[in-house]
Write a protein that holds these residues in place. Structure first.
Motif, mmCIF file in Angstrom:
data_model
loop_
_atom_site.group_PDB
_atom_site.id
_atom_site.type_symbol
_atom_site.label_atom_id
_atom_site.label_comp_id
_atom_site.label_asym_id
_atom_site.label_seq_id
_atom_site.Cartn_x
_atom_site.Cartn_y
_atom_site.Cartn_z
ATOM 1 N N MET A 1 14.366 35.972 56.030
ATOM 2 C CA MET A 1 14.184 36.747 54.824
ATOM 3 C C MET A 1 15.556 37.399 54.429
ATOM 4 N N LEU A 2 16.126 37.436 53.412
ATOM 5 C CA LEU A 2 17.362 38.051 52.932
ATOM 6 C C LEU A 2 17.011 39.261 52.155
ATOM 7 N N GLY A 3 17.098 40.413 52.784
ATOM 8 C CA GLY A 3 16.860 41.741 52.406
ATOM 9 C C GLY A 3 15.512 42.259 52.872
ATOM 10 N N LEU A 4 15.843 43.600 53.060
ATOM 11 C CA LEU A 4 14.522 44.430 53.483
ATOM 12 C C LEU A 4 14.427 45.774 52.805
ATOM 13 N N GLY A 5 14.607 45.593 51.533
ATOM 14 C CA GLY A 5 14.395 46.789 50.723
ATOM 15 C C GLY A 5 12.943 46.964 50.228
ATOM 16 N N THR A 6 12.803 47.591 49.025
ATOM 17 C CA THR A 6 11.388 47.584 48.615
ATOM 18 C C THR A 6 10.524 46.347 48.648
ATOM 19 N N VAL A 7 10.952 45.470 48.178
ATOM 20 C CA VAL A 7 10.245 44.310 48.129
ATOM 21 C C VAL A 7 10.010 43.670 49.245
ATOM 22 N N GLY A 8 11.281 43.453 50.168
ATOM 23 C CA GLY A 8 11.428 42.799 51.465
ATOM 24 C C GLY A 8 10.347 43.422 52.166
ATOM 25 N N ALA A 9 10.266 44.837 52.246
ATOM 26 C CA ALA A 9 9.477 45.466 53.118
ATOM 27 C C ALA A 9 8.235 45.174 52.852
ATOM 28 N N GLY A 10 7.765 44.944 51.719
ATOM 29 C CA GLY A 10 6.374 44.687 51.241
ATOM 30 C C GLY A 10 6.075 43.264 51.607
ATOM 31 N N VAL A 11 6.871 42.208 51.633
ATOM 32 C CA VAL A 11 6.621 40.977 52.107
ATOM 33 C C VAL A 11 6.388 41.154 53.654
ATOM 34 N N ALA A 12 7.252 41.758 54.283
ATOM 35 C CA ALA A 12 7.197 42.072 55.700
ATOM 36 C C ALA A 12 5.508 42.441 56.169
ATOM 37 N N SER A 13 5.191 43.432 55.451
ATOM 38 C CA SER A 13 4.099 44.268 55.633
ATOM 39 C C SER A 13 2.935 43.192 55.614
ATOM 40 N N ILE A 14 2.835 42.357 54.470
ATOM 41 C CA ILE A 14 1.877 41.612 54.312
ATOM 42 C C ILE A 14 1.689 40.557 55.359
ATOM 43 N N LEU A 15 2.851 39.970 55.687
ATOM 44 C CA LEU A 15 3.025 38.972 56.902
ATOM 45 C C LEU A 15 2.657 39.466 58.387
ATOM 46 N N SER A 16 2.713 40.667 58.382
ATOM 47 C CA SER A 16 2.522 41.379 59.616
ATOM 48 C C SER A 16 1.157 41.814 59.825
ATOM 49 N N THR A 17 0.471 41.843 58.922
ATOM 50 C CA THR A 17 -0.976 42.076 58.794
ATOM 51 C C THR A 17 -1.868 41.173 58.097
ATOM 52 N N PRO A 18 -2.097 40.083 58.639
ATOM 53 C CA PRO A 18 -2.905 38.716 58.118
ATOM 54 C C PRO A 18 -4.344 39.038 58.076
ATOM 55 N N ARG A 42 13.371 52.493 59.438
ATOM 56 C CA ARG A 42 12.345 51.670 58.864
ATOM 57 C C ARG A 42 10.987 51.974 59.294
ATOM 58 N N PRO A 43 9.928 51.780 58.320
ATOM 59 C CA PRO A 43 8.628 52.309 58.750
ATOM 60 C C PRO A 43 7.966 50.907 59.364
ATOM 61 N N LEU A 44 8.443 49.909 59.253
ATOM 62 C CA LEU A 44 7.876 48.705 59.751
ATOM 63 C C LEU A 44 8.241 48.605 61.272
ATOM 64 N N ASN A 45 7.147 48.163 62.187
ATOM 65 C CA ASN A 45 7.354 48.013 63.571
ATOM 66 C C ASN A 45 8.030 46.351 63.790
ATOM 67 N N LEU A 46 9.150 46.257 63.539
ATOM 68 C CA LEU A 46 9.635 44.794 63.775
ATOM 69 C C LEU A 46 10.100 44.495 64.860
ATOM 70 N N ALA A 47 9.799 43.154 65.387
ATOM 71 C CA ALA A 47 10.456 42.734 66.945
ATOM 72 C C ALA A 47 11.944 42.912 67.047
ATOM 73 N N PRO A 48 12.238 43.338 68.061
ATOM 74 C CA PRO A 48 13.401 43.503 68.685
ATOM 75 C C PRO A 48 14.292 42.331 68.274
ATOM 76 N N GLY A 49 15.558 42.387 67.822
ATOM 77 C CA GLY A 49 16.364 41.105 67.431
ATOM 78 C C GLY A 49 16.160 40.510 66.267
ATOM 79 N N LEU A 50 15.040 40.944 65.532
ATOM 80 C CA LEU A 50 14.605 40.192 64.310
ATOM 81 C C LEU A 50 15.676 40.408 63.079
#
Length: 447
Positions: A1-18, A42-50
């Motif tokens: 993913m390119l970008g982790l702003g408002t929309v990017g964070a929303g996408v990441a949140s959906i993908l991390s809570t299936p 960042r509020p998301l708990n993202l894997a190291p190195g991501l």
């Protein structure tokens, strides 16, 4: 993913809570995310190195099958999208500016490589409009697409109508609430809506019109009194984006010749009758009305922006591509290397913008005049001599009426029947030349 702003964070949140979502969501994995600042909290708990600050590393990673572009702007977004396509990767983007200006280039590159570029989130946030235009309504002859496709301006206009507030006052509130950017020009001057209607035009009519040539007028010069007068006359004011065939006759064979299909595409504040489907769309909501043969009128309504709605549309496109890959055993196109033509939605017809003087519209005009006998008659004569039929003409008290030492003035509001733009402009020239007319204070289109 390119970008982790408002929309990017929303996408990441959906993908991390299936849990509770479509089962295919659980099969998706975020491989790399390009960001500007690795140290930003960042509020998301993202894997190291991501995370990485190198967007090219995301695009070039052989483990990445789908590139999601949510950084916005023209560059480097355009170059990164083309780089992903060249690498044979499917692309999902929410970038209306890039698609509106470089859509043909991107579509041609995608067709050559046999990959998808899906853009559902580029128009209308969470409202599903792109895929319906490409697929569900594909058997229709689209006559007109019109809509409220900018939430910021719709919020401002809704407040102005409900409270009688001035434009600047409501804009300041919208900025404090986060509905408007610190620099709101793209929204309030109509550029954002023009980008979106350029995209919808291509999908609805099968051809591209030049984005810079779309006549665009925003709400930044709109006077609160025109919103008030519109309400008294049974209208609400909305910023509409419109694309329609010129004329109402069924298309002739010449529509598909080199001359192509002529379209009237525009963005401007519009008086909408209270009974119209778009009149009740308020706040930050969007709505798009599609009129076609044989379907009739179909309206798509919902939240037009924000992390949740836009991320929802992005993930829908990801799932679309992932489902095709799963069904065909891999690859970004369909089995055998070809693209599904309904999903690809390439150009299949020449389209061009009609000369604005040859279009027909209803109009609202507010004139500042001397308050004296015969003025309305003179104005009516100017319209009549130009072949403009008047639906209504109403006089209101002017700002200086009755004040000591000031000449008495009036404001005259005219609504015309549908008329050729050239005739309407000819009438306005004659009216402006009248000694009793001080100013053409406002001129808006009317549905």
């Amino acid at each position: 993913m390119l970008g982790l702003g408002t929309v990017g964070a929303g996408v990441a949140s959906i993908l991390s809570t299936p849990e509770g979502r479509h089962p295919l969501v659980a099969d998706l994995q975020l491989r790399r995310i390009a960001v500007r600042d690795l140290e930003r909290p960042r509020p998301l708990n993202l894997a190291p190195g991501l995370l990485t600050t190198c967007p090219e590393a995301v695009v070039d990673d052989p483990a990445v099958d789908i590139v999601v572009e949510v950084i916005g702007g023209l560059e480097p977004a355009r170059s990164l999208i083309l780089r992903a396509i060249a690498a044979g990767k499917a692309v999902v983007t929410a970038n209306k500016a890039v698609i509106a200006r470089h859509g043909d280039e991107i579509a041609a590159a995608a067709a050559e490589k046999g990959v998808y570029v899906l853009i559902e989130a580029a128009v209308g946030g969470g409202i599903p409009i792109i895929e319906p235009l490409k697929q569900s309504l594909g058997g229709n002859r689209i006559q007109r697409v019109s809509g409220i496709i900018n939430g910021t301006t719709n919020y401002i206009l809704s407040r102005m109508a409900a409270e009688g507030a001035a434009y600047g006052e409501v804009l300041a509130d919208a900025q404090r609430l986060g509905y408007a950017e610190a620099d709101p020009a793209a929204d309030v001057e109509g550029g954002d809506a023009a980008d979106k209607i350029a995209i919808l035009t291509r999908l609805a009519y099968g051809g591209t019109v030049p984005r810079p040539a779309i006549p665009t007028e925003g709400i930044h010069q709109l006077d609160a009194r025109d919103v008030d007068y519109a309400a008294r006359l049974g209208f609400v004011v909305k910023l509409l984006a419109v694309a329609q065939r010129v004329g109402s006759e069924p298309p002739k064979p010449a529509d598909t010749t080199a001359a192509g299909l002529q379209l009237d595409v525009r963005v401007h504040p519009t008086l909408v009758p209270r009974g119209h489907p778009l009149a009740g769309v308020n706040g930050v909501n969007n709505a798009i009305l599609v009129e076609g043969d044989p379907v009739g009128q179909v309206m798509f309504y919902g939240p037009g922006a924000g992390a949740g709605p836009t991320a929802s549309a992005v993930v829908a496109d990801i799932l679309n591509i992932a489902g095709i890959r799963q069904a065909t055993g891999g690859g970004s196109g369909t089995q055998g290397g070809g693209l599904d033509p309904l999903l690809a939605a390439g150009n299949w017809r020449q389209c061009s913008l009609v000369d604005g003087a040859l279009t027909t519209h209803r109009n609202y005009v507010r004139l500042r005049t001397s308050d004296q006998a015969g003025v309305i008659g003179q104005i009516g004569s100017c319209f009549g001599q130009a072949g403009v039929s008047i639906q209504s003409i109403v006089q209101y008290a002017g700002e200086g009426s009755g004040a000591a030492g000031e000449a008495s003035s009036a404001e005259i509001v005219v609504i015309t029947h549908e008329v050729l733009e050239a005739r309407f402009r000819h009438a306005l020239d004659a009216i402006e030349a009248l000694a009793e007319v001080h100013q053409v204070a406002a001129c808006l289109r009317t549905l």
